[in-house]
Design a protein around this motif. Structure first.
Motif, PDB file in Angstrom:
ATOM      1  N   MET A  47       0.819  -1.194   0.000  1.00 51.94           N
ATOM      2  CA  MET A  47       0.000   0.000   0.000  1.00 51.94           C
ATOM      3  C   MET A  47       0.861   1.255   0.000  1.00 51.94           C
ATOM      4  O   MET A  47       0.616   2.177  -0.750  1.00 51.94           O
ATOM      5  N   LEU A  48       1.877   1.281   0.874  1.00 51.70           N
ATOM      6  CA  LEU A  48       2.737   2.458   0.954  1.00 51.70           C
ATOM      7  C   LEU A  48       3.460   2.706  -0.358  1.00 51.70           C
ATOM      8  O   LEU A  48       3.568   3.841  -0.803  1.00 51.70           O
ATOM      9  N   SER A  49       3.943   1.639  -0.992  1.00 52.18           N
ATOM     10  CA  SER A  49       4.650   1.827  -2.263  1.00 52.18           C
ATOM     11  C   SER A  49       3.715   2.379  -3.334  1.00 52.18           C
ATOM     12  O   SER A  49       4.146   3.135  -4.208  1.00 52.18           O
ATOM     13  N   MET A  50       2.433   2.035  -3.276  1.00 47.59           N
ATOM     14  CA  MET A  50       1.470   2.575  -4.234  1.00 47.59           C
ATOM     15  C   MET A  50       1.285   4.073  -4.013  1.00 47.59           C
ATOM     16  O   MET A  50       1.223   4.851  -4.966  1.00 47.59           O
ATOM     17  N   ILE A  51       1.221   4.483  -2.746  1.00 43.39           N
ATOM     18  CA  ILE A  51       1.068   5.900  -2.430  1.00 43.39           C
ATOM     19  C   ILE A  51       2.308   6.675  -2.869  1.00 43.39           C
ATOM     20  O   ILE A  51       2.201   7.740  -3.480  1.00 43.39           O
ATOM     21  N   GLY A  63       4.370   5.839  -5.182  1.00 41.42           N
ATOM     22  CA  GLY A  63       4.353   5.857  -6.644  1.00 41.42           C
ATOM     23  C   GLY A  63       3.429   6.938  -7.182  1.00 41.42           C
ATOM     24  O   GLY A  63       3.754   7.631  -8.157  1.00 41.42           O
ATOM     25  N   ALA A  64       2.275   7.097  -6.561  1.00 41.25           N
ATOM     26  CA  ALA A  64       1.326   8.126  -6.984  1.00 41.25           C
ATOM     27  C   ALA A  64       1.901   9.522  -6.751  1.00 41.25           C
ATOM     28  O   ALA A  64       1.789  10.406  -7.611  1.00 41.25           O
ATOM     29  N   VAL A  65       2.542   9.720  -5.609  1.00 38.61           N
ATOM     30  CA  VAL A  65       3.166  11.019  -5.320  1.00 38.61           C
ATOM     31  C   VAL A  65       4.284  11.292  -6.322  1.00 38.61           C
ATOM     32  O   VAL A  65       4.394  12.392  -6.870  1.00 38.61           O
ATOM     33  N   PHE A  66       5.114  10.291  -6.574  1.00 43.13           N
ATOM     34  CA  PHE A  66       6.201  10.443  -7.539  1.00 43.13           C
ATOM     35  C   PHE A  66       5.647  10.771  -8.923  1.00 43.13           C
ATOM     36  O   PHE A  66       6.149  11.661  -9.616  1.00 43.13           O
ATOM     37  N   GLY A  67       4.595  10.069  -9.336  1.00 44.26           N
ATOM     38  CA  GLY A  67       3.972  10.329 -10.633  1.00 44.26           C
ATOM     39  C   GLY A  67       3.436  11.742 -10.744  1.00 44.26           C
ATOM     40  O   GLY A  67       3.614  12.415 -11.777  1.00 44.26           O
ATOM     41  N   CYS A  68       2.781  12.227  -9.704  1.00 45.07           N
ATOM     42  CA  CYS A  68       2.274  13.611  -9.699  1.00 45.07           C
ATOM     43  C   CYS A  68       3.418  14.614  -9.794  1.00 45.07           C
ATOM     44  O   CYS A  68       3.303  15.638 -10.477  1.00 45.07           O
ATOM     45  N   CYS A  69       4.513  14.335  -9.112  1.00 42.97           N
ATOM     46  CA  CYS A  69       5.668  15.227  -9.175  1.00 42.97           C
ATOM     47  C   CYS A  69       6.253  15.272 -10.581  1.00 42.97           C
ATOM     48  O   CYS A  69       6.586  16.347 -11.089  1.00 42.97           O
ATOM     49  N   VAL A  70       6.368  14.132 -11.225  1.00 44.23           N
ATOM     50  CA  VAL A  70       6.916  14.075 -12.580  1.00 44.23           C
ATOM     51  C   VAL A  70       6.015  14.828 -13.555  1.00 44.23           C
ATOM     52  O   VAL A  70       6.485  15.640 -14.363  1.00 44.23           O
ATOM     53  N   ILE A  71       4.722  14.597 -13.468  1.00 46.46           N
ATOM     54  CA  ILE A  71       3.772  15.244 -14.377  1.00 46.46           C
ATOM     55  C   ILE A  71       3.817  16.766 -14.229  1.00 46.46           C
ATOM     56  O   ILE A  71       3.723  17.503 -15.211  1.00 46.46           O
ATOM     57  N   ASN A  72       3.992  17.253 -12.996  1.00 48.13           N
ATOM     58  CA  ASN A  72       3.973  18.694 -12.718  1.00 48.13           C
ATOM     59  C   ASN A  72       5.365  19.321 -12.647  1.00 48.13           C
ATOM     60  O   ASN A  72       5.514  20.459 -12.210  1.00 48.13           O
ATOM     61  N   ASN A  73       6.384  18.572 -13.069  1.00 46.36           N
ATOM     62  CA  ASN A  73       7.773  19.062 -13.086  1.00 46.36           C
ATOM     63  C   ASN A  73       8.277  19.519 -11.715  1.00 46.36           C
ATOM     64  O   ASN A  73       8.961  20.530 -11.596  1.00 46.36           O
TER      65      ASN A  73
END
Length: 74
Positions: free
Chosen positions: A1-5, A7-17
């Motif tokens: 579960m933690l790794s999914m969260i 991953g989601a935070v990392f993905g949002c950071c990448v998308i928003n530079n």
């Protein structure tokens, strides 16, 4: 579960530079401690150290270990 969260935070950071940096507890604790201070090894002792460190640095009393960790990380 933690790794999914994470991953989601990392993905949002990448998308928003936004820069994303993951820091382990051992790393930030070494940055916060004094040079002559030895860190405890057990989890319960580390949590108490965190609460006491916040009280020492910021004069904030009666907080939980999670809050004290968040303050020290920040």
């Amino acid at each position: 579960m933690l790794s999914m969260i994470l991953g989601a935070v990392f993905g949002c950071c990448v998308i928003n530079n936004f820069n994303y940096c993951s820091i382990r507890p051992t790393q930030w604790r070494k940055l916060v401690r004094r040079d002559d201070e030895k860190l405890p090894r057990k989890r319960d002792e580390l949590k108490l150290w965190s609460i006491n460190k916040v009280a020492e640095l910021y004069d904030i009393q009666e907080i939980s270990d999670d809050i004290s960790d968040a303050i020290l990380i920040g």
